[in-house]
Scaffold this motif. Sequence first.
Motif, PDB file in Angstrom:
ATOM      1  N   ALA A   8       0.822  -1.212   0.000  1.00 51.27           N
ATOM      2  CA  ALA A   8       0.000   0.000   0.000  1.00 51.27           C
ATOM      3  C   ALA A   8       0.860   1.267   0.000  1.00 51.27           C
ATOM      4  O   ALA A   8       0.619   2.186   0.783  1.00 51.27           O
ATOM      5  N   ASP A   9       1.874   1.294  -0.845  1.00 51.32           N
ATOM      6  CA  ASP A   9       2.746   2.471  -0.989  1.00 51.32           C
ATOM      7  C   ASP A   9       3.514   2.808   0.286  1.00 51.32           C
ATOM      8  O   ASP A   9       3.911   3.962   0.501  1.00 51.32           O
ATOM      9  N   THR A  10       3.725   1.827   1.134  1.00 47.68           N
ATOM     10  CA  THR A  10       4.564   1.990   2.313  1.00 47.68           C
ATOM     11  C   THR A  10       5.295   0.660   2.532  1.00 47.68           C
ATOM     12  O   THR A  10       5.213  -0.236   1.692  1.00 47.68           O
ATOM     13  N   THR A  11       6.011   0.531   3.621  1.00 46.96           N
ATOM     14  CA  THR A  11       6.752  -0.702   3.905  1.00 46.96           C
ATOM     15  C   THR A  11       6.466  -1.154   5.317  1.00 46.96           C
ATOM     16  O   THR A  11       6.484  -0.356   6.266  1.00 46.96           O
ATOM     17  N   VAL A  12       6.175  -2.439   5.465  1.00 47.55           N
ATOM     18  CA  VAL A  12       5.993  -3.033   6.786  1.00 47.55           C
ATOM     19  C   VAL A  12       7.081  -4.076   7.010  1.00 47.55           C
ATOM     20  O   VAL A  12       7.664  -4.601   6.054  1.00 47.55           O
ATOM     21  N   ALA A  19       4.743 -10.681  14.704  1.00 44.05           N
ATOM     22  CA  ALA A  19       4.145  -9.353  14.743  1.00 44.05           C
ATOM     23  C   ALA A  19       4.508  -8.584  13.488  1.00 44.05           C
ATOM     24  O   ALA A  19       5.390  -8.989  12.712  1.00 44.05           O
ATOM     25  N   LEU A  20       3.832  -7.471  13.293  1.00 49.01           N
ATOM     26  CA  LEU A  20       4.105  -6.578  12.168  1.00 49.01           C
ATOM     27  C   LEU A  20       4.503  -5.212  12.720  1.00 49.01           C
ATOM     28  O   LEU A  20       3.841  -4.680  13.617  1.00 49.01           O
ATOM     29  N   TRP A  21       5.579  -4.653  12.187  1.00 51.12           N
ATOM     30  CA  TRP A  21       6.036  -3.321  12.560  1.00 51.12           C
ATOM     31  C   TRP A  21       5.875  -2.413  11.352  1.00 51.12           C
ATOM     32  O   TRP A  21       6.357  -2.727  10.256  1.00 51.12           O
ATOM     33  N   TRP A  22       5.145  -1.299  11.566  1.00 53.80           N
ATOM     34  CA  TRP A  22       4.976  -0.299  10.508  1.00 53.80           C
ATOM     35  C   TRP A  22       5.726   0.954  10.946  1.00 53.80           C
ATOM     36  O   TRP A  22       5.224   1.754  11.733  1.00 53.80           O
ATOM     37  N   PRO A  23       6.953   1.140  10.481  1.00 55.56           N
ATOM     38  CA  PRO A  23       7.769   2.258  10.960  1.00 55.56           C
ATOM     39  C   PRO A  23       7.147   3.618  10.701  1.00 55.56           C
ATOM     40  O   PRO A  23       7.200   4.508  11.559  1.00 55.56           O
ATOM     41  N   GLU A  24       6.558   3.798   9.528  1.00 60.56           N
ATOM     42  CA  GLU A  24       6.009   5.110   9.180  1.00 60.56           C
ATOM     43  C   GLU A  24       4.917   5.552  10.148  1.00 60.56           C
ATOM     44  O   GLU A  24       4.771   6.735  10.448  1.00 60.56           O
ATOM     45  N   GLY A  25       4.146   4.605  10.648  1.00 65.10           N
ATOM     46  CA  GLY A  25       3.080   4.919  11.596  1.00 65.10           C
ATOM     47  C   GLY A  25       3.441   4.645  13.038  1.00 65.10           C
ATOM     48  O   GLY A  25       2.593   4.800  13.929  1.00 65.10           O
ATOM     49  N   ALA A  26       4.698   4.229  13.292  1.00 59.73           N
ATOM     50  CA  ALA A  26       5.169   3.907  14.649  1.00 59.73           C
ATOM     51  C   ALA A  26       4.202   2.953  15.348  1.00 59.73           C
ATOM     52  O   ALA A  26       3.875   3.109  16.531  1.00 59.73           O
ATOM     53  N   PRO A 134      -9.576   2.030  10.377  1.00 56.00           N
ATOM     54  CA  PRO A 134      -8.552   2.589   9.485  1.00 56.00           C
ATOM     55  C   PRO A 134      -7.287   2.984  10.234  1.00 56.00           C
ATOM     56  O   PRO A 134      -7.339   3.595  11.299  1.00 56.00           O
ATOM     57  N   LEU A 135      -6.164   2.630   9.649  1.00 55.33           N
ATOM     58  CA  LEU A 135      -4.848   3.008  10.169  1.00 55.33           C
ATOM     59  C   LEU A 135      -3.980   3.345   8.964  1.00 55.33           C
ATOM     60  O   LEU A 135      -3.442   2.444   8.301  1.00 55.33           O
ATOM     61  N   GLY A 136      -3.838   4.633   8.664  1.00 57.06           N
ATOM     62  CA  GLY A 136      -3.095   5.017   7.471  1.00 57.06           C
ATOM     63  C   GLY A 136      -3.690   4.355   6.243  1.00 57.06           C
ATOM     64  O   GLY A 136      -4.911   4.428   6.018  1.00 57.06           O
ATOM     65  N   PRO A 137      -2.878   3.660   5.430  1.00 59.10           N
ATOM     66  CA  PRO A 137      -3.395   3.011   4.222  1.00 59.10           C
ATOM     67  C   PRO A 137      -4.022   1.639   4.493  1.00 59.10           C
ATOM     68  O   PRO A 137      -4.420   0.952   3.556  1.00 59.10           O
ATOM     69  N   PHE A 138      -4.110   1.253   5.754  1.00 57.76           N
ATOM     70  CA  PHE A 138      -4.569  -0.084   6.112  1.00 57.76           C
ATOM     71  C   PHE A 138      -5.977  -0.052   6.720  1.00 57.76           C
ATOM     72  O   PHE A 138      -6.407   0.953   7.289  1.00 57.76           O
ATOM     73  N   ALA A 139      -6.650  -1.193   6.609  1.00 59.21           N
ATOM     74  CA  ALA A 139      -7.879  -1.451   7.343  1.00 59.21           C
ATOM     75  C   ALA A 139      -7.576  -2.588   8.309  1.00 59.21           C
ATOM     76  O   ALA A 139      -7.256  -3.702   7.884  1.00 59.21           O
ATOM     77  N   CYS A 140      -7.625  -2.287   9.604  1.00 62.30           N
ATOM     78  CA  CYS A 140      -7.305  -3.283  10.625  1.00 62.30           C
ATOM     79  C   CYS A 140      -8.571  -4.077  10.943  1.00 62.30           C
ATOM     80  O   CYS A 140      -9.586  -3.516  11.359  1.00 62.30           O
ATOM     81  N   CYS A 141      -8.485  -5.378  10.740  1.00 59.96           N
ATOM     82  CA  CYS A 141      -9.638  -6.265  10.912  1.00 59.96           C
ATOM     83  C   CYS A 141      -9.219  -7.478  11.737  1.00 59.96           C
ATOM     84  O   CYS A 141      -8.031  -7.721  11.964  1.00 59.96           O
TER      85      CYS A 141
END
Length: 217
Positions: A8-12, A19-26, A134-141
Amino acid sequence: MHIELPLADTTVHLLPEGALWWPEGAALCIADLHLGKAATFRARGLPVPHGTTRGNLDRLAWLLARYPQARRLVVLGDFLHAAESHAHGVLNALAAWREGHPALEVVLVRGNHDSHAGDPPPWLDARIVDEPWPLGPFACCHHPQRHPERWVLAGHLHPAAVLRGSGRDALRVPCFLSEPGLLVLPAFGEFTGGYTVGRAPGRRLFAVAAGQVWALP
């Protein structure tokens, strides 16, 4: 060893802790913690060992210590396992964990087990939401699904992959499952089991074992 995955135009980052770490969204994301599952089994007469809740929370604390820049923890459903998860031992361990992370924003996306267990106590100071959140470009489900505008992060499946060697050697390990528009995390809780998923067109599996994450062919 983790894997950096463009989504989604970012990097995880897919972490060996599942676990998943999304640096851009801390933000750190986990799925299917199932706190109090062992306590639930014991309450229902099944002889399972003590200590799984504290062990899971210790692993989570260790992960947060590795990523001190994390401002938010997102749990993608099934934070608590059942109504019996509100046992004193489970809640005391959870309270001690929360006292150690007072500044952390905690977001709980309700899953199917949460609807039976009920929300955690107010002193957890968690934001409790329904899917999709919604969390940035993601939908948390919690449940794997598609979203018309966002890349879905989900849990629920407890995905696992079977690694096969020569002869009859086989090993089942947790994995991340990626399909167009969807990324499913493995269960973070240790006392959870797993559901074996196979290869399919457009699907990528990332195995988790021995402190590493690697892409399966």
